[in-house]
Design an enzyme around this catalytic site. Structure first.
Site, PDB file in Angstrom:
ATOM      1  N   SER A  18       1.010  -1.133   0.018  1.00  0.00           N
ATOM      2  CA  SER A  18      -0.090  -0.067  -0.181  1.00  0.00           C
ATOM      3  C   SER A  18       0.937   1.285  -0.024  1.00  0.00           C
ATOM      4  O   SER A  18       1.668   1.534   0.961  1.00  0.00           O
ATOM      5  CB  SER A  18      -0.751  -0.001   1.140  1.00  0.00           C
ATOM      6  OG  SER A  18      -1.336   1.180   1.336  1.00  0.00           O
ATOM      7  N   HIS A  42      -1.036  -1.073  -4.238  1.00  0.00           N
ATOM      8  CA  HIS A  42      -2.248  -0.930  -3.820  1.00  0.00           C
ATOM      9  C   HIS A  42      -2.684   0.726  -3.642  1.00  0.00           C
ATOM     10  O   HIS A  42      -1.401   1.124  -2.931  1.00  0.00           O
ATOM     11  CB  HIS A  42      -2.459  -1.562  -2.567  1.00  0.00           C
ATOM     12  CG  HIS A  42      -3.930  -1.287  -1.712  1.00  0.00           C
ATOM     13  ND1 HIS A  42      -4.973  -2.017  -1.999  1.00  0.00           N
ATOM     14  CD2 HIS A  42      -4.043  -0.596  -0.853  1.00  0.00           C
ATOM     15  CE1 HIS A  42      -6.094  -1.742  -1.474  1.00  0.00           C
ATOM     16  NE2 HIS A  42      -5.634  -0.639  -0.487  1.00  0.00           N
ATOM     17  N   ASP A  44      -4.481   3.879  -1.850  1.00  0.00           N
ATOM     18  CA  ASP A  44      -5.765   4.484  -1.303  1.00  0.00           C
ATOM     19  C   ASP A  44      -6.049   5.576  -1.358  1.00  0.00           C
ATOM     20  O   ASP A  44      -5.410   6.543  -1.360  1.00  0.00           O
ATOM     21  CB  ASP A  44      -5.358   3.972   0.161  1.00  0.00           C
ATOM     22  CG  ASP A  44      -5.023   2.746   0.540  1.00  0.00           C
ATOM     23  OD1 ASP A  44      -6.214   1.842   0.631  1.00  0.00           O
ATOM     24  OD2 ASP A  44      -3.874   2.494   1.194  1.00  0.00           O
ATOM     25  N   MET A  46      -8.841   8.314  -0.202  1.00  0.00           N
ATOM     26  CA  MET A  46      -9.632   8.901   0.938  1.00  0.00           C
ATOM     27  C   MET A  46     -10.155  10.405   0.702  1.00  0.00           C
ATOM     28  O   MET A  46      -9.466  11.282   0.266  1.00  0.00           O
ATOM     29  CB  MET A  46      -8.624   8.989   2.137  1.00  0.00           C
ATOM     30  CG  MET A  46      -8.173   7.359   2.309  1.00  0.00           C
ATOM     31  SD  MET A  46      -7.076   7.407   4.121  1.00  0.00           S
ATOM     32  CE  MET A  46      -6.784   5.622   4.083  1.00  0.00           C
ATOM     33  N   HIS A  76      -8.377   1.440  -4.406  1.00  0.00           N
ATOM     34  CA  HIS A  76      -9.183   1.324  -3.093  1.00  0.00           C
ATOM     35  C   HIS A  76      -9.781   2.515  -3.131  1.00  0.00           C
ATOM     36  O   HIS A  76      -9.131   3.401  -2.332  1.00  0.00           O
ATOM     37  CB  HIS A  76      -8.316   0.565  -1.984  1.00  0.00           C
ATOM     38  CG  HIS A  76      -9.301   0.274  -0.821  1.00  0.00           C
ATOM     39  ND1 HIS A  76      -8.711   0.171   0.395  1.00  0.00           N
ATOM     40  CD2 HIS A  76     -10.349   0.431  -0.720  1.00  0.00           C
ATOM     41  CE1 HIS A  76      -9.521   0.133   1.373  1.00  0.00           C
ATOM     42  NE2 HIS A  76     -10.805   0.398   0.659  1.00  0.00           N
ATOM     43  N   MET A  78     -12.101   4.840  -1.099  1.00  0.00           N
ATOM     44  CA  MET A  78     -12.877   5.166   0.275  1.00  0.00           C
ATOM     45  C   MET A  78     -13.388   6.680   0.228  1.00  0.00           C
ATOM     46  O   MET A  78     -13.243   7.642   0.980  1.00  0.00           O
ATOM     47  CB  MET A  78     -11.936   5.094   1.463  1.00  0.00           C
ATOM     48  CG  MET A  78     -11.384   3.604   1.588  1.00  0.00           C
ATOM     49  SD  MET A  78      -9.679   3.633   2.660  1.00  0.00           S
ATOM     50  CE  MET A  78      -8.810   3.548   1.285  1.00  0.00           C
ATOM     51  N   MET A 147     -12.170  -5.653   4.834  1.00  0.00           N
ATOM     52  CA  MET A 147     -11.210  -4.794   5.449  1.00  0.00           C
ATOM     53  C   MET A 147     -10.935  -5.378   6.909  1.00  0.00           C
ATOM     54  O   MET A 147     -11.803  -6.043   7.608  1.00  0.00           O
ATOM     55  CB  MET A 147     -11.866  -3.416   5.666  1.00  0.00           C
ATOM     56  CG  MET A 147     -12.060  -2.325   4.563  1.00  0.00           C
ATOM     57  SD  MET A 147     -10.366  -2.288   3.825  1.00  0.00           S
ATOM     58  CE  MET A 147      -9.379  -1.446   5.260  1.00  0.00           C
ATOM     59  N   GLY A 152      -8.844   4.324   6.902  1.00  0.00           N
ATOM     60  CA  GLY A 152      -8.657   5.902   7.171  1.00  0.00           C
ATOM     61  C   GLY A 152      -6.924   5.964   7.301  1.00  0.00           C
ATOM     62  O   GLY A 152      -6.655   6.871   7.137  1.00  0.00           O
ATOM     63  N   GLY A 155      -0.727   1.537   9.565  1.00  0.00           N
ATOM     64  CA  GLY A 155      -0.166   1.074  10.848  1.00  0.00           C
ATOM     65  C   GLY A 155      -1.083   0.832  11.950  1.00  0.00           C
ATOM     66  O   GLY A 155      -0.786   0.783  13.114  1.00  0.00           O
ATOM     67  N   ASP A 185      -6.947  -6.120   3.821  1.00  0.00           N
ATOM     68  CA  ASP A 185      -6.239  -4.907   3.890  1.00  0.00           C
ATOM     69  C   ASP A 185      -6.315  -4.383   5.215  1.00  0.00           C
ATOM     70  O   ASP A 185      -7.391  -4.055   5.819  1.00  0.00           O
ATOM     71  CB  ASP A 185      -6.970  -4.047   2.974  1.00  0.00           C
ATOM     72  CG  ASP A 185      -6.507  -2.763   3.025  1.00  0.00           C
ATOM     73  OD1 ASP A 185      -5.289  -2.318   3.582  1.00  0.00           O
ATOM     74  OD2 ASP A 185      -7.039  -1.931   2.042  1.00  0.00           O
ATOM     75  N   SER A 208       2.741  -0.539   6.093  1.00  0.00           N
ATOM     76  CA  SER A 208       3.698  -0.172   7.049  1.00  0.00           C
ATOM     77  C   SER A 208       4.534  -1.580   7.162  1.00  0.00           C
ATOM     78  O   SER A 208       6.007  -1.295   7.268  1.00  0.00           O
ATOM     79  CB  SER A 208       3.089   0.328   8.344  1.00  0.00           C
ATOM     80  OG  SER A 208       1.999  -0.651   8.765  1.00  0.00           O
TER      81      SER A 208
HETATM   82  C1  DX5 Z   1      -6.383   1.486   5.385  1.00  0.00           C
HETATM   83  C2  DX5 Z   1      -5.799   1.495   3.779  1.00  0.00           C
HETATM   84  C3  DX5 Z   1      -4.847   0.458   3.804  1.00  0.00           C
HETATM   85  C4  DX5 Z   1      -3.312   0.752   4.691  1.00  0.00           C
HETATM   86  C5  DX5 Z   1      -2.933  -0.256   5.225  1.00  0.00           C
HETATM   87  O1  DX5 Z   1      -7.578   2.625   5.221  1.00  0.00           O
HETATM   88  O2  DX5 Z   1      -7.128   1.004   3.081  1.00  0.00           O
HETATM   89  O3  DX5 Z   1      -4.490  -0.010   2.664  1.00  0.00           O
HETATM   90  O4  DX5 Z   1      -2.818   1.549   3.783  1.00  0.00           O
HETATM   91  O5  DX5 Z   1      -1.828  -0.109   5.873  1.00  0.00           O
HETATM   92  P1  DX5 Z   1      -1.299  -1.086   6.850  1.00  0.00           P
HETATM   93  O6  DX5 Z   1      -0.879  -2.318   6.063  1.00  0.00           O
HETATM   94  O7  DX5 Z   1      -0.087  -0.455   7.666  1.00  0.00           O
HETATM   95  O8  DX5 Z   1      -2.315  -1.508   7.872  1.00  0.00           O
HETATM   96 ZN    ZN Z   2      -6.396   0.049   1.294  1.00  0.00          ZN
END
Ligand code: DX5
Ligand code: ZN
Length: 230
Positions: A18, A42, A44, A46, A76, A78, A147, A152, A155, A185, A208
């Site tokens: 990600s 990937h 993200d 938001m 992805h 959101m 999920m 959001g 880590g 994810d 992370s």
């Molecule tokens: C969270 C994202 C994830 C995030 C995962 O809202 O959709 O893709 O980047 O990060 P880690 O692997 O650090 O949980």
């Molecule tokens: Zn994601």
């Protein structure tokens, strides 16, 4: 057209780093640190509304497509309402767009729009959402995203109770002959990839755990081995 989405014959797990955890001032450098080990990238997106954070937009997807013509861009989104944001990410060059079932009143229409545009269509559910919300679209989805954190932020800690949904989607696929891949994810890394894989997950997103390590490429290799499907 995007690359093949069907399960590989060798049943390897796919690892999708990600970019949310990449260095925003040096995303290209961080992709280079993956050493060609990533199966998908990937991305993200938001909106500060559906989720309590802001991140990237279509310009990043467009730049990635231009720079990495053959990459599988797993986008992805959101964002709410999801249908208002499809065209810009289709045009930007996404291979797959995953929308949240909670972020649209018209999940079927949204998935159909993606398929009509010639890209892969994914449907996501949050940890607090029942798997039944996806039942009517199981026959048409290319990917289900379970999920394993509340979306959001990178880590966060893996919510192991979400594995049950992955198990059930995996069983349903076997018994009913559905064609979707299952992605998880959030909070995934070497410490829990074996559990995630055993539950039936085909695509593991990791932010992370991959980018905040000295050797992202080595972490991906390690995850493949630990998955038991490496
Ligand atoms: C969270 C994202 C994830 C995030 C995962 O809202 O959709 O893709 O980047 O990060 P880690 O692997 O650090 O949980
Ligand atoms: Zn994601």
């Amino acid at each position: 057209m995007a690359g093949p989405l069907q399960l590989k014959k060798d049943k390897n797990i796919l690892i999708a780093p990600s970019l949310l955890s990449a260095d925003v001032l040096n995303i290209e450098g961080d992709i280079a640190r993956l050493g060609g080990e990533a199966d998908w990238l990937h991305v993200d997106i938001m909106d500060g509304h559906f989720v309590p954070n802001l991140s990237y937009g279509p310009d990043l997807v467009r730049a990635l497509r231009k720079r990495y013509a053959d990459a599988f861009l797993d986008v992805h989104i959101m964002v709410e309402p999801a249908e208002d944001f499809l065209d810009m990410f289709i045009a930007a060059g996404a291979s797959l767009i995953t929308v949240h079932a909670e972020a649209t009143k018209h999940l079927h229409r949204v998935l159909q729009r993606l398929k009509d545009a010639g890209i892969y269509a994914g449907a996501a559910i949050n940890p607090g959402t029942s798997k039944e919300l996806l039942t009517p679209v199981l026959y048409m989805a290319d990917l289900l995203l379970v999920m394993s954190v509340n979306p959001g932020y990178g880590g966060q800690s893996f919510i192991s109770e979400t594995l049950e949904k992955t198990r059930i989607f995996s069983e349903l696929r076997a018994s009913r002959g559905y064609g979707y891949l299952i992605e998880m994810d959030g909070g995934i890394g070497p410490k829990n990839i074996a559990q995630v894989s055993a539950a039936g997950c085909d695509v593991a997103v990791a932010g992370s755990a991959v980018f905040r390590q000295a050797s992202p490429a080595a972490v991906i290799k390690e995850m493949r081995i630990l998955s038991g499907r490496g």
